[in-house]
Design a protein around this motif. Sequence first.
Motif, PDB file in Angstrom:
ATOM      1  N   THR A 128       0.864  -1.177   0.000  1.00 34.22           N
ATOM      2  CA  THR A 128       0.000   0.000   0.000  1.00 34.22           C
ATOM      3  C   THR A 128       0.896   1.220   0.000  1.00 34.22           C
ATOM      4  O   THR A 128       1.866   1.278   0.744  1.00 34.22           O
ATOM      5  CB  THR A 128      -0.892   0.016   1.249  1.00 34.22           C
ATOM      6  N   ARG A 129       0.590   2.160  -0.859  1.00 32.83           N
ATOM      7  CA  ARG A 129       1.358   3.397  -0.889  1.00 32.83           C
ATOM      8  C   ARG A 129       0.409   4.547  -1.173  1.00 32.83           C
ATOM      9  O   ARG A 129      -0.657   4.367  -1.745  1.00 32.83           O
ATOM     10  CB  ARG A 129       2.478   3.340  -1.918  1.00 32.83           C
ATOM     11  N   ILE A 130       0.815   5.715  -0.723  1.00 31.71           N
ATOM     12  CA  ILE A 130       0.033   6.923  -0.977  1.00 31.71           C
ATOM     13  C   ILE A 130       0.706   7.659  -2.125  1.00 31.71           C
ATOM     14  O   ILE A 130       1.889   7.964  -2.076  1.00 31.71           O
ATOM     15  CB  ILE A 130      -0.035   7.832   0.267  1.00 31.71           C
ATOM     16  N   GLU A 131      -0.076   7.919  -3.161  1.00 27.70           N
ATOM     17  CA  GLU A 131       0.425   8.656  -4.313  1.00 27.70           C
ATOM     18  C   GLU A 131      -0.156  10.060  -4.238  1.00 27.70           C
ATOM     19  O   GLU A 131      -1.367  10.230  -4.160  1.00 27.70           O
ATOM     20  CB  GLU A 131      -0.011   7.943  -5.587  1.00 27.70           C
ATOM     21  N   GLY A 132       0.720  11.036  -4.219  1.00 26.78           N
ATOM     22  CA  GLY A 132       0.287  12.422  -4.127  1.00 26.78           C
ATOM     23  C   GLY A 132       0.287  13.094  -5.483  1.00 26.78           C
ATOM     24  O   GLY A 132       1.092  12.769  -6.346  1.00 26.78           O
ATOM     25  N   VAL A 133      -0.629  14.023  -5.653  1.00 27.41           N
ATOM     26  CA  VAL A 133      -0.711  14.809  -6.883  1.00 27.41           C
ATOM     27  C   VAL A 133      -0.678  16.278  -6.491  1.00 27.41           C
ATOM     28  O   VAL A 133      -1.433  16.711  -5.618  1.00 27.41           O
ATOM     29  CB  VAL A 133      -2.011  14.511  -7.669  1.00 27.41           C
ATOM     30  N   LEU A 134       0.221  17.025  -7.120  1.00 28.49           N
ATOM     31  CA  LEU A 134       0.312  18.460  -6.892  1.00 28.49           C
ATOM     32  C   LEU A 134       0.063  19.166  -8.216  1.00 28.49           C
ATOM     33  O   LEU A 134       0.714  18.864  -9.219  1.00 28.49           O
ATOM     34  CB  LEU A 134       1.698  18.848  -6.365  1.00 28.49           C
ATOM     35  N   TYR A 135      -0.908  20.065  -8.213  1.00 25.57           N
ATOM     36  CA  TYR A 135      -1.195  20.902  -9.376  1.00 25.57           C
ATOM     37  C   TYR A 135      -0.679  22.301  -9.079  1.00 25.57           C
ATOM     38  O   TYR A 135      -0.917  22.830  -7.991  1.00 25.57           O
ATOM     39  CB  TYR A 135      -2.700  21.004  -9.636  1.00 25.57           C
ATOM     40  N   ILE A 136       0.005  22.893 -10.033  1.00 25.08           N
ATOM     41  CA  ILE A 136       0.411  24.292  -9.936  1.00 25.08           C
ATOM     42  C   ILE A 136      -0.247  25.024 -11.101  1.00 25.08           C
ATOM     43  O   ILE A 136      -0.016  24.680 -12.260  1.00 25.08           O
ATOM     44  CB  ILE A 136       1.945  24.448 -10.003  1.00 25.08           C
ATOM     45  N   ASP A 137      -1.094  25.981 -10.766  1.00 26.17           N
ATOM     46  CA  ASP A 137      -1.810  26.762 -11.769  1.00 26.17           C
ATOM     47  C   ASP A 137      -1.222  28.160 -11.864  1.00 26.17           C
ATOM     48  O   ASP A 137      -0.928  28.784 -10.841  1.00 26.17           O
ATOM     49  CB  ASP A 137      -3.291  26.913 -11.394  1.00 26.17           C
ATOM     50  N   LEU A 138      -1.080  28.651 -13.087  1.00 23.56           N
ATOM     51  CA  LEU A 138      -0.683  30.042 -13.320  1.00 23.56           C
ATOM     52  C   LEU A 138      -1.844  30.731 -14.030  1.00 23.56           C
ATOM     53  O   LEU A 138      -2.274  30.301 -15.103  1.00 23.56           O
ATOM     54  CB  LEU A 138       0.596  30.114 -14.152  1.00 23.56           C
ATOM     55  N   ILE A 139      -2.339  31.791 -13.410  1.00 28.16           N
ATOM     56  CA  ILE A 139      -3.536  32.485 -13.878  1.00 28.16           C
ATOM     57  C   ILE A 139      -3.160  33.893 -14.328  1.00 28.16           C
ATOM     58  O   ILE A 139      -2.532  34.648 -13.574  1.00 28.16           O
ATOM     59  CB  ILE A 139      -4.584  32.559 -12.739  1.00 28.16           C
ATOM     60  N   ASP A 140      -3.550  34.243 -15.548  1.00 31.20           N
ATOM     61  CA  ASP A 140      -3.333  35.587 -16.092  1.00 31.20           C
ATOM     62  C   ASP A 140      -4.268  36.537 -15.348  1.00 31.20           C
ATOM     63  O   ASP A 140      -5.489  36.362 -15.372  1.00 31.20           O
ATOM     64  CB  ASP A 140      -3.637  35.580 -17.593  1.00 31.20           C
ATOM     65  N   THR A 141      -3.715  37.551 -14.683  1.00 28.11           N
ATOM     66  CA  THR A 141      -4.540  38.451 -13.876  1.00 28.11           C
ATOM     67  C   THR A 141      -5.380  39.411 -14.708  1.00 28.11           C
ATOM     68  O   THR A 141      -6.456  39.817 -14.278  1.00 28.11           O
ATOM     69  CB  THR A 141      -3.670  39.279 -12.895  1.00 28.11           C
TER      70      THR A 141
END
Length: 186
Positions: A128-141
């Motif tokens: 059993t393992r925990i798989e992490g997901v990281l999203y980095i969003d760049l938003i035009d202001t």
Amino acid sequence: MKTIKLLFPVVALLLVTSCVSIRVASDYDQQADFNSYKTFAFYKTGIDKAEISDLDKKRILRSIEKEMLAKGFVKSDNPDLLVNIMTKANKRINVNNNAWGWGWGGGWGWGMNPWFWGGGPMMNTVNTRIEGVLYIDLIDTKQKELVWQGKGTGTLLRSKMSKKQERIQKFVAEIMKEYPPLAAAQ
């Protein structure tokens, strides 16, 4: 027997390196002018919604800031881009049916075989393992639109705090290698 002794370190190394791999993907708006973005700030409203500890948020944000500054961006109160993060954790269960044994075999048939000696039972292993997901969003202001999203997926390891910071930095750095998009930067 010597072959088995030589093979063990290789298999162990493969297992260790496979656990630390990070799979990265990114997507972007093909109409965005990535060369025009010079400043950034963090999108506090979105970051507050990320379901991770405040300490891990700080680690992630520091790592993103380090990567953005290294790319020539300047942190600003009036930014071109807002940086947002999202996280997910998925539990992965792997069941492996392995026939483990020892000794040498030979011949065929069901009878006594002088070429066969020893043997081991069939073993099932469950990981059993925990798989992490990281999203980095760049938003035009100015446009108020998402222009780039990077995603990193990898196994989350329980380790010492110093290793945790190192792991997060590596995770973020791998994702940010995708920015700016190669096609848009040309």
